[in-house]
Scaffold this motif. Structure first.
Motif, PDB file in Angstrom:
ATOM      1  N   SER A  27       0.976  -1.193   0.025  1.00 41.38           N
ATOM      2  CA  SER A  27      -0.099  -0.006   0.053  1.00 41.38           C
ATOM      3  C   SER A  27       0.870   1.094   0.066  1.00 41.38           C
ATOM      4  O   SER A  27       0.638   2.182  -0.706  1.00 41.38           O
ATOM      5  CB  SER A  27      -0.915   0.077   1.184  1.00 41.38           C
ATOM      6  OG  SER A  27      -1.941   0.927   1.114  1.00 41.38           O
ATOM      7  N   PRO A  43      -6.253   0.559  -3.839  1.00 39.81           N
ATOM      8  CA  PRO A  43      -5.924  -0.575  -3.011  1.00 39.81           C
ATOM      9  C   PRO A  43      -7.409  -1.398  -2.766  1.00 39.81           C
ATOM     10  O   PRO A  43      -8.215  -0.905  -2.026  1.00 39.81           O
ATOM     11  CB  PRO A  43      -5.583   0.331  -1.503  1.00 39.81           C
ATOM     12  CG  PRO A  43      -6.176   1.951  -1.842  1.00 39.81           C
ATOM     13  CD  PRO A  43      -6.822   1.824  -3.268  1.00 39.81           C
ATOM     14  N   ALA A  46      -8.800  -1.446   0.744  1.00 39.51           N
ATOM     15  CA  ALA A  46      -9.566  -0.167   1.300  1.00 39.51           C
ATOM     16  C   ALA A  46     -10.873  -0.023   0.463  1.00 39.51           C
ATOM     17  O   ALA A  46     -12.048   0.257   1.221  1.00 39.51           O
ATOM     18  CB  ALA A  46      -8.629   1.095   1.078  1.00 39.51           C
ATOM     19  N   ARG A  49     -13.210  -2.223   2.198  1.00 36.24           N
ATOM     20  CA  ARG A  49     -13.598  -2.118   3.619  1.00 36.24           C
ATOM     21  C   ARG A  49     -14.447  -0.968   3.514  1.00 36.24           C
ATOM     22  O   ARG A  49     -15.697  -0.661   4.259  1.00 36.24           O
ATOM     23  CB  ARG A  49     -12.304  -1.472   4.379  1.00 36.24           C
ATOM     24  CG  ARG A  49     -11.638  -2.763   5.269  1.00 36.24           C
ATOM     25  CD  ARG A  49     -10.766  -2.270   6.213  1.00 36.24           C
ATOM     26  NE  ARG A  49      -9.593  -1.550   5.253  1.00 36.24           N
ATOM     27  CZ  ARG A  49      -8.572  -2.421   4.928  1.00 36.24           C
ATOM     28  NH1 ARG A  49      -8.527  -3.490   5.184  1.00 36.24           N
ATOM     29  NH2 ARG A  49      -7.676  -1.694   4.325  1.00 36.24           N
ATOM     30  N   GLN A  50     -14.560  -0.059   2.508  1.00 40.44           N
ATOM     31  CA  GLN A  50     -15.434   1.214   2.272  1.00 40.44           C
ATOM     32  C   GLN A  50     -16.998   0.482   1.728  1.00 40.44           C
ATOM     33  O   GLN A  50     -17.780   0.871   2.386  1.00 40.44           O
ATOM     34  CB  GLN A  50     -14.888   1.591   1.079  1.00 40.44           C
ATOM     35  CG  GLN A  50     -15.220   3.269   1.297  1.00 40.44           C
ATOM     36  CD  GLN A  50     -14.484   3.892   0.028  1.00 40.44           C
ATOM     37  OE1 GLN A  50     -14.268   3.431  -1.191  1.00 40.44           O
ATOM     38  NE2 GLN A  50     -14.179   5.211   0.052  1.00 40.44           N
ATOM     39  N   ARG A 146      -5.813  -2.859  13.813  1.00 44.01           N
ATOM     40  CA  ARG A 146      -6.442  -3.365  12.640  1.00 44.01           C
ATOM     41  C   ARG A 146      -7.296  -4.447  12.923  1.00 44.01           C
ATOM     42  O   ARG A 146      -6.606  -5.406  13.346  1.00 44.01           O
ATOM     43  CB  ARG A 146      -5.928  -3.460  11.402  1.00 44.01           C
ATOM     44  CG  ARG A 146      -6.484  -2.718  10.133  1.00 44.01           C
ATOM     45  CD  ARG A 146      -5.608  -2.708   8.990  1.00 44.01           C
ATOM     46  NE  ARG A 146      -5.989  -3.834   8.074  1.00 44.01           N
ATOM     47  CZ  ARG A 146      -5.172  -4.219   6.793  1.00 44.01           C
ATOM     48  NH1 ARG A 146      -4.719  -3.103   6.280  1.00 44.01           N
ATOM     49  NH2 ARG A 146      -5.660  -5.159   6.176  1.00 44.01           N
TER      50      ARG A 146
END
Ligand code: AMP
Length: 201
Positions: A27, A43, A46, A49-50, A146
């Motif tokens: 990343s 990425p 990400a 996750r969004q 995380r």
């Protein structure tokens, strides 16, 4: 345009995939390279996750898969990543992808987009041995908290990498488009190496 031979680097490359085990620094390096190229950094973790934050059955199902460190189903990932990829190419002329493709089926989807100018031109492989990768992930877990960085999850992600993602590297190696970089060096040296090997500096 005829591409120059590999040993002269890839200064023309605008569509780049970063490959490497979890914790290899994909990343960080992808962000740096994308800024240098003036293209969009994508990425996949990400982006997923969004998507998992959506208060919907799909969002919740996605969140629990991410938390367990398992791979999200190919069709779901493809549905999230490919539109972002097409948008990146039309808005910035390229992309630096990290986290995708994660298995051969995803690499296949990316490969069949060649006609539309979406397939990668270069794959940068950040080589990090499994012990170093494990150590880095444990350090990140205590730093960032995380939720997918518990020991059990980390071990699962490394296993998934060995079984599912390592073949993607072979696939691109056979295509002759892989540039291998020592990912265990300090981050700023890795960045320098990436630019040097692509002859961007
Ligand atoms: P990352 O941030 O790349 O470590 O990704 C975090 C999590 O997102 C992974 O453990 C997977 O659950 C999921 N993920 C990210 N990219 C993909 C992908 N290309 N295919 C399947 N799952 C993915």
């Amino acid at each position: 345009m005829v591409n120059p031979p590999a040993e002269t680097g890839h200064p023309w490359a605008r569509r780049v995939v970063l490959l490497g085990p979890p914790g290899a620094g994909k990343s960080t390096q992808a962000g740096h390279l994308a800024r240098h190229l003036g293209v969009v950094h994508l990425p996949s973790g990400a982006l997923l996750r969004q998507a998992a934050e959506a208060n919907s059955p799909t969002g919740r199902a996605l969140a629990s898969i991410l938390e367990r460190g398992e791979l999200v189903a190919d069709d779901v990932v493809v549905a999230v990543v490919m539109p972002a990829l097409a948008h990146a190419v039309s808005s910035s002329g390229g992309y630096v992808l990290d986290g995708f493709p994660r298995d051969l089926a995803q690499a296949e989807v990316l490969g069949t987009s060649a006609g539309e100018g979406l397939a990668p031109q270069v794959v940068v492989y950040l080589e990090v041995n499994p012990n170093a990768s494990l150590k880095r992930l444990l350090a990140r877990a205590s730093r960032q908290g995380r939720s997918d960085d518990s020991l059990q999850t980390i071990e699962r992600r490394l296993k998934v990498y060995r079984e599912e993602t390592a073949p993607v590297l072979d696939h691109y190696s056979q295509a002759g488009i892989v540039v291998t970089i020592d990912g265990e060096a300090p981050a700023h040296l890795v960045s320098e190496q990436v630019l040097w090997r692509l002859r961007l500096e």
